[in-house]
Write a protein that holds these residues in place. Structure first.
Motif, PDB file in Angstrom:
ATOM      1  N   LEU B  51     -23.749   5.193 -56.043  1.00 59.72           N
ATOM      2  CA  LEU B  51     -24.847   6.136 -55.776  1.00 59.72           C
ATOM      3  C   LEU B  51     -26.134   5.650 -56.434  1.00 59.72           C
ATOM      4  O   LEU B  51     -27.213   5.672 -55.827  1.00 59.72           O
ATOM      5  N   GLU B  52     -26.004   5.217 -57.679  1.00 56.49           N
ATOM      6  CA  GLU B  52     -27.180   4.742 -58.413  1.00 56.49           C
ATOM      7  C   GLU B  52     -27.801   3.560 -57.675  1.00 56.49           C
ATOM      8  O   GLU B  52     -29.012   3.487 -57.468  1.00 56.49           O
ATOM      9  N   SER B  53     -26.938   2.645 -57.256  1.00 57.23           N
ATOM     10  CA  SER B  53     -27.412   1.438 -56.584  1.00 57.23           C
ATOM     11  C   SER B  53     -28.110   1.785 -55.263  1.00 57.23           C
ATOM     12  O   SER B  53     -29.193   1.265 -54.960  1.00 57.23           O
ATOM     13  N   TRP B  54     -27.507   2.693 -54.485  1.00 58.30           N
ATOM     14  CA  TRP B  54     -28.082   3.009 -53.171  1.00 58.30           C
ATOM     15  C   TRP B  54     -29.352   3.844 -53.269  1.00 58.30           C
ATOM     16  O   TRP B  54     -30.215   3.747 -52.397  1.00 58.30           O
ATOM     17  N   LYS B  55     -29.464   4.634 -54.335  1.00 55.62           N
ATOM     18  CA  LYS B  55     -30.736   5.345 -54.519  1.00 55.62           C
ATOM     19  C   LYS B  55     -31.843   4.303 -54.658  1.00 55.62           C
ATOM     20  O   LYS B  55     -32.925   4.437 -54.096  1.00 55.62           O
ATOM     21  N   GLY B  56     -31.539   3.245 -55.415  1.00 56.73           N
ATOM     22  CA  GLY B  56     -32.515   2.169 -55.596  1.00 56.73           C
ATOM     23  C   GLY B  56     -32.794   1.443 -54.284  1.00 56.73           C
ATOM     24  O   GLY B  56     -33.945   1.179 -53.928  1.00 56.73           O
ATOM     25  N   ILE B  57     -31.741   1.135 -53.535  1.00 58.97           N
ATOM     26  CA  ILE B  57     -31.890   0.404 -52.272  1.00 58.97           C
ATOM     27  C   ILE B  57     -32.775   1.199 -51.297  1.00 58.97           C
ATOM     28  O   ILE B  57     -33.727   0.669 -50.709  1.00 58.97           O
ATOM     29  N   VAL B  58     -32.476   2.475 -51.160  1.00 53.76           N
ATOM     30  CA  VAL B  58     -33.240   3.277 -50.190  1.00 53.76           C
ATOM     31  C   VAL B  58     -34.649   3.529 -50.715  1.00 53.76           C
ATOM     32  O   VAL B  58     -35.617   3.543 -49.951  1.00 53.76           O
ATOM     33  N   LYS B  59     -34.765   3.712 -52.024  1.00 50.11           N
ATOM     34  CA  LYS B  59     -36.103   3.928 -52.606  1.00 50.11           C
ATOM     35  C   LYS B  59     -36.974   2.699 -52.347  1.00 50.11           C
ATOM     36  O   LYS B  59     -38.150   2.820 -51.986  1.00 50.11           O
ATOM     37  N   ARG B  60     -36.402   1.519 -52.518  1.00 53.22           N
ATOM     38  CA  ARG B  60     -37.176   0.292 -52.270  1.00 53.22           C
ATOM     39  C   ARG B  60     -37.564   0.202 -50.793  1.00 53.22           C
ATOM     40  O   ARG B  60     -38.668  -0.243 -50.449  1.00 53.22           O
ATOM     41  N   THR B  61     -36.680   0.631 -49.929  1.00 51.50           N
ATOM     42  CA  THR B  61     -36.994   0.629 -48.495  1.00 51.50           C
ATOM     43  C   THR B  61     -38.147   1.590 -48.210  1.00 51.50           C
ATOM     44  O   THR B  61     -39.053   1.288 -47.419  1.00 51.50           O
ATOM     45  N   SER B  62     -38.115   2.718 -48.877  1.00 48.37           N
ATOM     46  CA  SER B  62     -39.199   3.693 -48.731  1.00 48.37           C
ATOM     47  C   SER B  62     -40.520   3.090 -49.214  1.00 48.37           C
ATOM     48  O   SER B  62     -41.560   3.228 -48.574  1.00 48.37           O
ATOM     49  N   GLN B  63     -40.447   2.407 -50.351  1.00 46.12           N
ATOM     50  CA  GLN B  63     -41.676   1.791 -50.886  1.00 46.12           C
ATOM     51  C   GLN B  63     -42.198   0.707 -49.951  1.00 46.12           C
ATOM     52  O   GLN B  63     -43.412   0.548 -49.783  1.00 46.12           O
ATOM     53  N   SER B  64     -41.280  -0.013 -49.315  1.00 43.31           N
ATOM     54  CA  SER B  64     -41.706  -1.041 -48.344  1.00 43.31           C
ATOM     55  C   SER B  64     -42.442  -0.391 -47.181  1.00 43.31           C
ATOM     56  O   SER B  64     -43.446  -0.926 -46.686  1.00 43.31           O
ATOM     57  N   ALA B  65     -41.925   0.764 -46.742  1.00 41.62           N
ATOM     58  CA  ALA B  65     -42.576   1.457 -45.630  1.00 41.62           C
ATOM     59  C   ALA B  65     -43.983   1.898 -46.039  1.00 41.62           C
ATOM     60  O   ALA B  65     -44.947   1.743 -45.280  1.00 41.62           O
ATOM     61  N   GLU B  66     -44.058   2.415 -47.242  1.00 44.82           N
ATOM     62  CA  GLU B  66     -45.362   2.870 -47.752  1.00 44.82           C
ATOM     63  C   GLU B  66     -46.335   1.694 -47.847  1.00 44.82           C
ATOM     64  O   GLU B  66     -47.482   1.772 -47.400  1.00 44.82           O
ATOM     65  N   SER B  67     -45.868   0.573 -48.395  1.00 44.29           N
ATOM     66  CA  SER B  67     -46.795  -0.548 -48.566  1.00 44.29           C
ATOM     67  C   SER B  67     -47.129  -1.185 -47.221  1.00 44.29           C
ATOM     68  O   SER B  67     -48.243  -1.699 -47.029  1.00 44.29           O
ATOM     69  N   THR B  68     -46.202  -1.111 -46.269  1.00 47.70           N
ATOM     70  CA  THR B  68     -46.517  -1.637 -44.928  1.00 47.70           C
ATOM     71  C   THR B  68     -47.613  -0.781 -44.280  1.00 47.70           C
ATOM     72  O   THR B  68     -48.553  -1.316 -43.664  1.00 47.70           O
ATOM     73  N   ALA B  69     -47.488   0.536 -44.437  1.00 49.29           N
ATOM     74  CA  ALA B  69     -48.521   1.433 -43.887  1.00 49.29           C
ATOM     75  C   ALA B  69     -49.873   1.139 -44.526  1.00 49.29           C
ATOM     76  O   ALA B  69     -50.891   0.984 -43.830  1.00 49.29           O
ATOM     77  N   ASP B  70     -49.866   1.035 -45.850  1.00 49.16           N
ATOM     78  CA  ASP B  70     -51.129   0.775 -46.560  1.00 49.16           C
ATOM     79  C   ASP B  70     -51.693  -0.585 -46.172  1.00 49.16           C
ATOM     80  O   ASP B  70     -52.896  -0.751 -45.959  1.00 49.16           O
ATOM     81  N   GLY B  71     -50.787  -1.574 -46.082  1.00 54.52           N
ATOM     82  CA  GLY B  71     -51.221  -2.929 -45.739  1.00 54.52           C
ATOM     83  C   GLY B  71     -51.822  -2.978 -44.344  1.00 54.52           C
ATOM     84  O   GLY B  71     -52.845  -3.636 -44.121  1.00 54.52           O
ATOM     85  N   LEU B  72     -51.177  -2.252 -43.444  1.00 62.38           N
ATOM     86  CA  LEU B  72     -51.661  -2.247 -42.058  1.00 62.38           C
ATOM     87  C   LEU B  72     -53.055  -1.625 -41.988  1.00 62.38           C
ATOM     88  O   LEU B  72     -53.967  -2.163 -41.350  1.00 62.38           O
ATOM     89  N   ARG B  73     -53.213  -0.519 -42.696  1.00 61.04           N
ATOM     90  CA  ARG B  73     -54.523   0.148 -42.707  1.00 61.04           C
ATOM     91  C   ARG B  73     -55.573  -0.752 -43.349  1.00 61.04           C
ATOM     92  O   ARG B  73     -56.673  -0.911 -42.831  1.00 61.04           O
ATOM     93  N   SER B  74     -55.226  -1.346 -44.482  1.00 59.24           N
ATOM     94  CA  SER B  74     -56.257  -2.133 -45.175  1.00 59.24           C
ATOM     95  C   SER B  74     -56.595  -3.399 -44.393  1.00 59.24           C
ATOM     96  O   SER B  74     -57.750  -3.825 -44.353  1.00 59.24           O
ATOM     97  N   THR B  75     -55.592  -3.978 -43.717  1.00 59.83           N
ATOM     98  CA  THR B  75     -55.888  -5.152 -42.880  1.00 59.83           C
ATOM     99  C   THR B  75     -56.841  -4.760 -41.749  1.00 59.83           C
ATOM    100  O   THR B  75     -57.834  -5.456 -41.481  1.00 59.83           O
ATOM    101  N   ALA B  76     -56.532  -3.605 -41.139  1.00 60.88           N
ATOM    102  CA  ALA B  76     -57.388  -3.150 -40.044  1.00 60.88           C
ATOM    103  C   ALA B  76     -58.797  -2.862 -40.545  1.00 60.88           C
ATOM    104  O   ALA B  76     -59.791  -3.213 -39.894  1.00 60.88           O
TER     105      ALA B  76
END
Lengths: 608, 101
Positions: B51-76
């Motif tokens: 459980l501990e490990s997967w909370k980290g795995i999914v949290k990192r995936t969430s952070q990737s989504a957030e940074s992809t959104a931010d990156g896309l906006r800032s690139t645009a």
């Protein structure tokens, strides 16, 4: 222990059985483990959606500049691959955890049995020891004691072997789940094992028959491997959960994933940031969750355990956002008796909790009435008049369309079962008109039809015979003071239009009258020819009213007791509770003999 | 002049990534609500670890989504800023392309 009998050379050897070793301590709860597995399935489904987003909508970044666009592609492609791998990995673990929970439940039951066996053996051996103090002097008694000791030695040995077998199965079971958990613990493990692996759900989805033939759907499902079935449930819960012909337990697993996923995903979005669609989906998901919890609050009298809802349909965005929800108490796949309750006016997903209570009451009344196994389902699977389309209650359009959907559902129940079971369709209020249309327009295979608080059985049902189950299997419950029960009567002003006017304002009533309002014949009248059962309430009003329209499923009412008899095929019991039908002489208005009878209050829930 | 970004599309896609981030946060919350209760003693430790490990795995995936959104906006926005020197429409889109979720 030897004994030489006086004056005789016979020696009787008595060997006391060994004391049985206690069963090893073991604490586990399979249901809690299954709940954890279900959480993993829900999270896997969210990851699956994430992978689909990256592989679909997210591809179109809007970046036209070549360098920026390819940088975006390069960074998102691995994210998509990883999301898909995570989804598959977690799904695999989820399925193993759920199977582990089921194994644990079996092992716990055997553990309890072994503990009982141990206690019994200890008691028996103590009795054998007591028989040696003092040793009997009679040879026959001594030989009997020796034989008993030998027999119980065999029992103890058998018990010890069973304990060893149980311990070995526990160890094997633990080894398997530990391997599954440890094999998918890191991103690297997940990618190594699952990256680029095709989802078995995709091929299964491709092979799914088009159209809505429930028999074809059942045959397709039966032809999938267990792995493909589990994959379909996790990857396409909306499809599996709402396909007629598929087993109810499978649909329920899928709908549980879809519901829990909606609650998790939309619950994480701040309320003020939700779009209109998200608000609707979350509202209906919350209503389904409330209904599920409502069901879990009550106990099944036959097991004394809390009910677990079987979620037969869940489509929160159906009918322009009204939503579709169907839930059952009892097991639709195996119960001897299955009832489908169709609600009427104001029904939408948000009324699910009230409908859940209705079927719990019916199931409890059926259990206390001594009927064989029963499953009772409420079905909000059609666009019923409510909110802005409430005016639809004055016409049959929504009942006709709903009747088609209901017939599909009833056909689906028949297709998913290969055994002979007893199916009852129950329509309340406008739902009775919907049941009427299902029966007259589509002729689904149903054993009994029950119409309660009916404003009319639909224009296809001139008499009970037209419903296609034989007039002796059409049952009607109408409280003599239920205002809606009078809508089906004749007269120069449509009672349905009058009812619309009362409920939604005079303008609606006039429009309804002009539009030819009316929902068919009153099934409680003698001309209709159905069996009318007693459905009065001890708290009925003195004049026709709408309160008496919503008491049919209340505990300790005549109607609930009589519906329980019908649902469980106890027709003889019902014979004692028949009601005289309404008659409509030419020289005056309709007369309801039930109005003059003193209502009774049978005990349907065994509560004081 | 033609802009080097379809700003409306970028806005929609970046918002999609934001929504994904929220959905994944919901998944993390679900995992936080899960426990090793019900598992036998020999297994519960591994479940906690998982459980501990997967909370980290999914949290990192969430952070990737957030940074992809931010990156896309800032690139645009970077692209639009370059375009805005010569185009008024680009200046308007810079204001519209802000994070909502």
């Amino acid at each position: 222990m030897d004994r030489n009998l006086e004056g005789d050379t016979v020696t009787v050897t008595i060997t006391l059985p060994p004391k049985p070793s206690p069963v090893p301590k073991f604490h586990a709860n399979g249901d809690q483990v299954i709940a954890t597995g279900n959480t993993f399935r829900t999270v896997s489904s969210i990851l699956d959606d994430h992978g689909s987003f990256i592989g679909g909508e997210a591809k179109n970044s809007g970046l036209i500049d070549g360098e920026a666009a390819s940088a975006y592609d390069d960074s998102t492609k691995p994210l998509g691959r990883h999301a898909d791998a995570m989804s598959l990995a977690l799904r695999d673990v989820a399925n193993r955890v759920i199977a582990h929970g089921e194994d644990l439940n079996r092992l716990i039951m055997r553990h309890e049995t072994l503990k009982g066996d141990h206690e019994e053996l200890v008691r028996d051996i103590d009795r054998l020891i007591a028989r040696t103090k003092p040793l009997p002097t009679d040879q026959a008694e001594l030989e009997a004691l020796a034989a008993d000791c030998e027999r119980w030695t065999g029992y103890v040995n058998g018990y010890e072997a069973e304990v060893r077998r149980w311990v070995s199965e526990v160890e094997e079971c633990e080894r398997e789940i530990l391997a599954a958990l440890r094999g998918a613990l890191t991103d690297q493990q997940v990618d190594r094992k699952y990256s680029g692996v095709s989802d078995p759900a995709d091929a299964a989805r491709e092979s799914m028959p088009s159209g809505k033939d429930p028999k074809a759907a059942k045959s397709w499902w039966d032809g999938l491997s267990p792995e493909e079935q589990q994959a379909m449930i996790a990857a396409y819960p909306e499809i599996v959960g709402n396909t007629d012909g598929l087993p109810a337990s499978v649909r329920s697993d899928a709908n549980t994933i879809a519901l829990d996923r909606d609650l998790a995903e939309l619950g994480a979005i701040p309320a003020d940031q939700r779009t209109e669609d998200e608000k609707t989906r979350f509202k209906n998901a919350s209503a389904a969750d409330e209904a599920r919890r409502e069901i879990a609050k009550s106990k099944d009298p036959s097991t004394n355990l809390p009910y677990v809802a079987q979620i037969y349909a869940y489509d929160p965005m159906a009918f322009g956002g009204d939503g579709a929800i169907a839930m059952a108490v009892g097991d639709l796949d195996t119960a001897r008796n299955v009832s489908v309750s169709v609600p009427g006016l104001t029904s939408s997903a948000t009324s699910a909790a009230g409908n859940a209570q209705d079927v719990v009451n019916l199931h409890q009344a059926a259990s206390y009435s001594g009927g064989s196994s029963t499953a009772s389902m409420f079905w909000i699977g059609y666009d019923a008049p409510n909110g802005s389309d409430s005016g639809g209650v004055a016409g049959e359009g929504m009942a006709k369309a709903g009747g088609e959907r209901l017939a599909d559902t009833l056909d689906g129940l028949n297709a998913m079962r290969s055994d002979d079971f007893h199916l009852t369709a129950i329509g309340h209020s406008y739902g009775s008109t919907t049941v009427g249309h299902a029966m007259t327009d589509h002729n689904p295979e149903v054993d009994d039809v029950v119409l309660i608080g009916s404003p009319g059985a639909g224009d296809g049902a001139e008499t009970a015979e037209n419903l296609g189950v034989g007039k002796d299997h059409v049952f009607v419950g109408t409280n003599s003071k239920d205002a809606v029960g009078k809508f089906g009567e004749s007269g120069w002003v449509s009672p349905a239009a009058v009812g619309s006017g009362i409920l939604f304002g005079p303008g609606t009533g006039v429009i309804a009258q002009l539009a030819g309002a009316g929902l068919g014949n009153n099934p409680a009248e003698d001309d209709f020819g159905a069996i009318r059962f007693q459905a009065e309430s001890t708290s009925r009003g003195s004049i026709p009213n709408f309160d008496d329209h919503v008491k049919y499923y209340d505990h300790d009412t005549e109607s609930l007791q009589n519906m329980a008899y019908i649902v469980t095929e106890q027709y003889d019991e019902l014979n004692d509770h028949r009601a005289a039908q309404v008659h409509d002489p030419w020289y005056r208005g309709p007369v309801d003999p039930e109005a003059a009878r003193t209502p009774t209050s049978p005990d349907t829930d065994h509560k004081p | 002049m033609t802009l080097h970004v379809n700003a409306q599309q970028t806005k929609v896609t970046a918002e999609g990534w934001d929504t994904e981030r929220l959905h994944l946060d919901g998944a993390v919350k679900d995992l936080e609500g899960a426990s090793a209760d019900g598992f036998s003693e020999n297994v519960s430790g591994a479940v906690d670890q998982f459980l501990e490990s997967w909370k980290g795995i999914v949290k990192r995936t969430s952070q990737s989504a957030e940074s992809t959104a931010d990156g896309l906006r800032s690139t645009a926005i970077d692209i639009l800023e370059a375009d805005s020197k010569t185009d008024g429409l680009a200046r308007q889109w810079i204001g519209i392309l802000r994070e909502i979720r």
